[in-house]
Design an enzyme around this catalytic site. Structure first.
Site, mmCIF file in Angstrom:
data_model
loop_
_atom_site.group_PDB
_atom_site.id
_atom_site.type_symbol
_atom_site.label_atom_id
_atom_site.label_comp_id
_atom_site.label_asym_id
_atom_site.label_seq_id
_atom_site.Cartn_x
_atom_site.Cartn_y
_atom_site.Cartn_z
ATOM 1 N N LEU A 149 77.557 87.591 39.852
ATOM 2 C CA LEU A 149 77.428 87.259 38.427
ATOM 3 C C LEU A 149 78.718 87.523 37.654
ATOM 4 O O LEU A 149 79.427 88.489 37.907
ATOM 5 C CB LEU A 149 76.293 88.083 37.800
ATOM 6 C CG LEU A 149 74.915 87.907 38.461
ATOM 7 C CD1 LEU A 149 73.861 88.722 37.696
ATOM 8 C CD2 LEU A 149 74.494 86.455 38.545
ATOM 9 N N HIS A 150 78.995 86.637 36.691
ATOM 10 C CA HIS A 150 80.169 86.784 35.822
ATOM 11 C C HIS A 150 79.723 86.532 34.379
ATOM 12 O O HIS A 150 78.520 86.360 34.119
ATOM 13 C CB HIS A 150 81.276 85.824 36.262
ATOM 14 C CG HIS A 150 80.790 84.408 36.463
ATOM 15 N ND1 HIS A 150 80.362 83.623 35.420
ATOM 16 C CD2 HIS A 150 80.632 83.657 37.587
ATOM 17 C CE1 HIS A 150 80.003 82.442 35.880
ATOM 18 N NE2 HIS A 150 80.134 82.442 37.196
ATOM 19 N N GLY B 82 79.817 84.021 32.555
ATOM 20 C CA GLY B 82 79.057 82.770 32.363
ATOM 21 C C GLY B 82 77.566 83.041 32.547
ATOM 22 O O GLY B 82 76.728 82.654 31.715
ATOM 23 N N HIS B 83 77.220 83.751 33.634
ATOM 24 C CA HIS B 83 75.812 84.108 33.857
ATOM 25 C C HIS B 83 75.325 85.023 32.737
ATOM 26 O O HIS B 83 74.191 84.890 32.269
ATOM 27 C CB HIS B 83 75.646 84.862 35.185
ATOM 28 C CG HIS B 83 75.984 84.068 36.397
ATOM 29 N ND1 HIS B 83 77.105 84.305 37.144
ATOM 30 C CD2 HIS B 83 75.347 83.045 36.998
ATOM 31 C CE1 HIS B 83 77.141 83.470 38.171
ATOM 32 N NE2 HIS B 83 76.094 82.686 38.100
ATOM 33 N N GLN C 284 71.508 74.624 50.110
ATOM 34 C CA GLN C 284 72.387 73.847 49.232
ATOM 35 C C GLN C 284 73.854 73.924 49.641
ATOM 36 O O GLN C 284 74.708 73.378 48.950
ATOM 37 C CB GLN C 284 72.188 74.236 47.768
ATOM 38 C CG GLN C 284 72.711 75.595 47.372
ATOM 39 C CD GLN C 284 72.332 75.944 45.931
ATOM 40 O OE1 GLN C 284 71.202 76.300 45.643
ATOM 41 N NE2 GLN C 284 73.284 75.837 45.017
ATOM 42 N N LYS D 6 78.437 73.913 33.227
ATOM 43 C CA LYS D 6 79.540 73.698 34.173
ATOM 44 C C LYS D 6 79.036 72.810 35.317
ATOM 45 O O LYS D 6 79.731 71.939 35.799
ATOM 46 C CB LYS D 6 80.092 75.004 34.736
ATOM 47 C CG LYS D 6 81.287 74.722 35.649
ATOM 48 C CD LYS D 6 81.953 75.965 36.153
ATOM 49 C CE LYS D 6 81.193 76.588 37.284
ATOM 50 N NZ LYS D 6 81.311 75.834 38.563
ATOM 51 N N ASP D 7 77.780 73.076 35.727
ATOM 52 C CA ASP D 7 77.145 72.228 36.734
ATOM 53 C C ASP D 7 76.265 71.221 36.001
ATOM 54 O O ASP D 7 75.038 71.241 36.112
ATOM 55 C CB ASP D 7 76.324 73.097 37.689
ATOM 56 C CG ASP D 7 77.212 74.060 38.445
ATOM 57 O OD1 ASP D 7 78.056 73.594 39.211
ATOM 58 O OD2 ASP D 7 77.076 75.281 38.235
ATOM 59 N N SER E 3 82.081 81.918 40.183
ATOM 60 C CA SER E 3 82.215 82.994 41.173
ATOM 61 C C SER E 3 83.396 82.699 42.097
ATOM 62 O O SER E 3 84.014 83.605 42.651
ATOM 63 C CB SER E 3 80.950 83.097 42.015
ATOM 64 O OG SER E 3 79.838 83.091 41.173
HETATM 65 O O1 PAF Z 1 73.825 77.087 39.907
HETATM 66 C C1 PAF Z 1 73.468 77.886 40.802
HETATM 67 O O2 PAF Z 1 73.891 79.034 40.864
HETATM 68 C C2 PAF Z 1 72.484 77.428 41.859
HETATM 69 O O3 PAF Z 1 72.709 76.098 42.204
HETATM 70 C C3 PAF Z 1 71.010 77.650 41.468
HETATM 71 C C4 PAF Z 1 70.612 76.815 40.270
HETATM 72 C C5 PAF Z 1 70.779 79.110 41.185
HETATM 73 C C6 PAF Z 1 70.099 77.245 42.635
HETATM 74 O O4 PAF Z 1 70.371 77.988 43.781
#
Ligand code: PAF
Length: 285
Positions: free
Chosen positions: A36-37, A39-40, A64, A154-155, A191
């Protein structure tokens, strides 16, 4: 390290805990893969300010990742993550399941039809990535049953796909997109930034600078010229390798060549630097 926060590892205990709290309270979910940074932290703070109770999940989701090396290299920093969360609030529930809890039989993703949102940009370069994201996010939404779930812009493509997931699976939750948090010099927080040398981390401001100039040009220039300009900017640097730069409609994420009035557009970029893949994006209008 000792924390008074609840750290739960199984779906059973999490469900029991959430049942005890009752169904009338507003519940926020912040799904993460840890490391975690700030942003989180901004997602978690927003969730805390908008809900009665918040669940933060920390789970490095294997389905993923496109290759084992990337999965194995993913930083695991649970103690530091718990510290960051506890500094925001000790009242947060942290859900950190093992892989076997989420994938009891086989570690494979479900296959979704995201109506093409997953076929462009990140989807083109990362096979099955969004099926993996969909699989874990659907599972978390079903287990936690949140009122709102928080994801970073960001995503942005992931955010749109998760909105589509809740629509096709009819999951009653509000998906909240949160603004990109940047380091002082402009690099989007990730990260992966930890893997960059100090010098390159500073220089990587170039990515956001390029996006900002593309945004300025968008007012007056055409899409193809802007794309050519970005490609040439990257050719002039030795440190950064451009994977893609696209301008898309924010709804369909289809890359465009022409602008149409009243449509919202965004520019997206993926770049390799010191073997680390970075992505960023910017709203254009
Ligand atoms: O963005 C992320 O960190 C991941 O893709 C998520 C949404 C936690 C799913 O694993």
């Amino acid at each position: 390290m000792q924390f008074s926060m609840q750290v739960i590892k199984t779906k059973k205990v999490l469900t029991e805990k959430l049942n005890e709290l009752g169904s009338s309270l507003n519940l926020g979910l912040v799904p993460t893969m840890g490391a975690l940074h700030q942003g989180h932290a901004s997602l978690i703070k927003k969730a805390v300010s908008e809900n009665d109770k918040v669940v933060v999940s920390i789970f490095v989701n294997p389905t993923q990742f496109n290759n084992l090396e990337d999965l194995n290299k993913y930083p695991k920093t649970l103690d530091a993550d718990l510290l960051l969360i506890s500094e925001i609030s000790e009242d947060i529930i942290v859900f950190t399941p093992d892989v076997s809890e989420i994938y009891p039989e086989t570690v494979i993703p479900k296959i979704y039809d995201f109506e093409g949102l997953d076929k462009v940009m990140e989807g083109e370069f990362r096979d099955d990535h969004f099926n993996g994201v969909g699989t874990i996010v659907e599972e978390l939404l079903i287990v936690v049953h949140p009122t709102k779930a928080y994801f970073g812009e960001k995503d942005f493509q992931q955010l749109r796909i998760i909105q589509k997931l809740t629509e096709i699976r009819q999951i009653p939750v509000e998906i909240i997109g949160c603004e990109i948090v940047r380091e002082d010099h402009g690099l989007a927080m990730s990260s992966r930034n930890e893997r960059l040398s100090k010098e390159i981390r500073q220089k990587a401001a170039f990515i956001y600078e390029t996006l900002k100039t593309a945004k300025n040009k968008f007012g007056t220039d055409n899409v193809l010229n802007i794309k050519d300009w970005v490609v040439n900017e990257f050719k002039r640097t030795n440190d950064f390798e451009l994977e893609y730069f696209d301008i898309t409609d924010v709804e369909t994420l289809t890359p465009v060549t022409d602008k149409i009035n009243n449509i919202k557009y965004r520019a997206f970029i993926a770049v390799y630097v010191e073997n680390v893949r970075l992505i960023d994006n910017i709203a254009l209008n």
